[in-house]
Design a protein around this motif. Sequence first.
Motif, PDB file in Angstrom:
ATOM      1  N   GLU A   1       0.205  -1.352   0.197  1.00 29.67           N
ATOM      2  CA  GLU A   1       0.151   0.658  -0.508  1.00 29.67           C
ATOM      3  C   GLU A   1       0.475   1.475   0.037  1.00 29.67           C
ATOM      4  N   GLY A   2       0.612   2.289  -0.196  1.00 30.48           N
ATOM      5  CA  GLY A   2       1.148   3.990   0.335  1.00 30.48           C
ATOM      6  C   GLY A   2       1.421   4.068  -1.358  1.00 30.48           C
ATOM      7  N   VAL A   3       0.972   5.662  -2.224  1.00 30.66           N
ATOM      8  CA  VAL A   3       0.774   5.778  -3.074  1.00 30.66           C
ATOM      9  C   VAL A   3       2.352   7.377  -3.000  1.00 30.66           C
ATOM     10  N   ASP A   4       2.012   7.774  -1.370  1.00 32.50           N
ATOM     11  CA  ASP A   4       3.042   8.369  -1.702  1.00 32.50           C
ATOM     12  C   ASP A   4       3.587   8.267  -0.245  1.00 32.50           C
TER      13      ASP A   4
ATOM     14  N   LEU B   1       3.734   9.919   2.393  1.00 30.87           N
ATOM     15  CA  LEU B   1       3.272   9.744   4.206  1.00 30.87           C
ATOM     16  C   LEU B   1       1.909   8.729   4.409  1.00 30.87           C
ATOM     17  N   GLU B   2       1.939   7.969   3.127  1.00 27.98           N
ATOM     18  CA  GLU B   2       0.957   6.444   3.280  1.00 27.98           C
ATOM     19  C   GLU B   2       1.714   5.775   3.377  1.00 27.98           C
ATOM     20  N   SER B   3       2.894   5.650   2.970  1.00 27.71           N
ATOM     21  CA  SER B   3       3.690   4.533   3.141  1.00 27.71           C
ATOM     22  C   SER B   3       4.131   4.627   4.311  1.00 27.71           C
ATOM     23  N   MET B   4       4.246   5.156   5.139  1.00 26.56           N
ATOM     24  CA  MET B   4       4.419   5.672   7.045  1.00 26.56           C
ATOM     25  C   MET B   4       3.562   4.958   6.998  1.00 26.56           C
ATOM     26  N   ARG B   5       2.106   5.939   7.024  1.00 20.14           N
ATOM     27  CA  ARG B   5       1.319   5.204   8.198  1.00 20.14           C
ATOM     28  C   ARG B   5       0.852   3.576   7.502  1.00 20.14           C
TER      29      ARG B   5
ATOM     30  N   GLU C   1      12.400  10.602   6.756  1.00 17.70           N
ATOM     31  CA  GLU C   1      12.712  10.499   8.125  1.00 17.70           C
ATOM     32  C   GLU C   1      11.697  10.802   9.185  1.00 17.70           C
ATOM     33  N   ARG C   2      11.221  12.514   9.290  1.00 12.47           N
ATOM     34  CA  ARG C   2      10.665  13.104   9.477  1.00 12.47           C
ATOM     35  C   ARG C   2       8.977  11.979   9.655  1.00 12.47           C
ATOM     36  N   MET C   3       9.151  12.012   8.708  1.00 10.59           N
ATOM     37  CA  MET C   3       7.787  11.254   8.627  1.00 10.59           C
ATOM     38  C   MET C   3       7.436  10.073   9.618  1.00 10.59           C
ATOM     39  N   ALA C   4       8.316   9.099   9.144  1.00 11.48           N
ATOM     40  CA  ALA C   4       8.656   7.986  10.078  1.00 11.48           C
ATOM     41  C   ALA C   4       8.589   8.112  11.886  1.00 11.48           C
ATOM     42  N   GLU C   5       9.047   8.969  11.727  1.00  9.28           N
ATOM     43  CA  GLU C   5       9.208   9.749  13.333  1.00  9.28           C
ATOM     44  C   GLU C   5       7.601  10.051  13.804  1.00  9.28           C
ATOM     45  N   ASP C   6       7.073  10.377  13.044  1.00 16.88           N
ATOM     46  CA  ASP C   6       5.792  11.451  13.660  1.00 16.88           C
ATOM     47  C   ASP C   6       4.714   9.707  12.894  1.00 16.88           C
TER      48      ASP C   6
ATOM     49  N   LEU D   1       7.816  21.941   4.270  1.00 10.95           N
ATOM     50  CA  LEU D   1       7.237  23.272   4.072  1.00 10.95           C
ATOM     51  C   LEU D   1       6.285  22.768   4.006  1.00 10.95           C
ATOM     52  N   LEU D   2       5.616  22.545   3.542  1.00 11.95           N
ATOM     53  CA  LEU D   2       3.729  21.949   3.129  1.00 11.95           C
ATOM     54  C   LEU D   2       3.281  20.770   4.740  1.00 11.95           C
ATOM     55  N   TYR D   3       4.499  19.958   3.619  1.00  9.26           N
ATOM     56  CA  TYR D   3       3.966  18.464   5.046  1.00  9.26           C
ATOM     57  C   TYR D   3       3.826  18.931   7.239  1.00  9.26           C
ATOM     58  N   ARG D   4       5.090  19.695   7.302  1.00 13.44           N
ATOM     59  CA  ARG D   4       5.209  20.720   8.159  1.00 13.44           C
ATOM     60  C   ARG D   4       3.921  21.449   9.158  1.00 13.44           C
ATOM     61  N   ALA D   5       3.745  22.117   7.883  1.00 10.76           N
ATOM     62  CA  ALA D   5       2.315  23.572   7.718  1.00 10.76           C
ATOM     63  C   ALA D   5       1.001  22.824   7.974  1.00 10.76           C
ATOM     64  N   THR D   6       0.741  21.658   7.204  1.00 15.37           N
ATOM     65  CA  THR D   6      -0.433  20.787   7.002  1.00 15.37           C
ATOM     66  C   THR D   6      -0.776  19.681   7.750  1.00 15.37           C
ATOM     67  N   GLY D   7       0.963  18.597   7.535  1.00 15.21           N
ATOM     68  CA  GLY D   7       0.930  17.522   8.135  1.00 15.21           C
ATOM     69  C   GLY D   7       0.188  16.475   6.866  1.00 15.21           C
ATOM     70  N   GLU D   8       0.231  17.436   6.065  1.00 16.88           N
ATOM     71  CA  GLU D   8      -0.257  16.111   4.539  1.00 16.88           C
ATOM     72  C   GLU D   8       0.701  16.469   3.489  1.00 16.88           C
ATOM     73  N   SER D   9       0.771  15.228   2.914  1.00 15.92           N
ATOM     74  CA  SER D   9       2.252  14.982   1.528  1.00 15.92           C
ATOM     75  C   SER D   9       1.466  15.419   0.499  1.00 15.92           C
TER      76      SER D   9
END
Length: 207
Positions: free
Chosen positions: A116-119, A121-125, A152-157, A191-199
Motif C-alpha cells: 500500500e501507499g501512493v506517497d 506519508l501514506e507509506s509511512m502510515r 525520516e520525519r514522517m516515519a518519526e511522526d 514545508l507543506l508537510y510541516r504546515a499542514t501535516g499532509e503530503s
Amino acid sequence: MRIGNLLNRVAGAAVLAFVLLVTSTGLAIWWNARQDARPASDAIVVLGSAQYNGVPSSIFEARLEHAIALYEEGVAPVIVTVGGRAEGDEFTEAEAGREYLANGGVSRDALLAVEEGVDTLESMRVVATAFGEHGWTSAVVVTDPWHAMRAERMAEDQGIDAESSPTRQGPAVQTRGTQFRYILRETAAYLLYRATGESVAGAPGIG
C-alpha cells in the motif's frame, strides 16, 4: 510612525522570515542528504518508486541495492518494501521490490512487502501499522538523498524510531542540476508537510 511605513516594515520582515525559512530548510535537506546513519534496527524500510511490469525503475533499483548492502552489513534482520499499485499496473511497488531482493540473494523469510501507499506519508502510515503488528520500533529508511529528511520525519511522526541511510546511486544524484531541482522540490514538500501535516503528489518517491 505612519501606518503605511509600519505596514511596509511588517511586510518586509515577513518576507525576510519566509526567505530565511526556505533557505534554512533547503540547507538542512542538503546537509541531511550527506549523512548516513546505520544503527542496529528492527528493519530496513525501502520506499517504493516506479516499477515496470515487476521490474524496478533505476531509482527504485538503486534503493534496493543499497538495502541489500545494509542487510548484508547486519544493520537489520528484515527488509520492508512499501508501495502500492498505480492504475493499470499488474504489480505493486512493494511486490516488485520484494522479488528483486529475493532474486538478489535475500532470504524470503527476511522480506516483508507492505503493498500500500501512493506517497511517502501514506507509506509511512501503513509501515507503522506493520511495525505495530510485528512489535518493531526502529528502522533505517532507504530512499534518495534529498528525500531522506522528510521521509525520516514522517516515519518519526508515525511513532517509528527512524534514521536514514540514503542511496548514493541512481538518477537523483547524477548531476548538480538534478540535485538542485530535487532540493527545491523537497524544500517545498517538507514545508507543506510541516504546515499542514499532509503530503503532496510529485515525482516518484517525492510525494
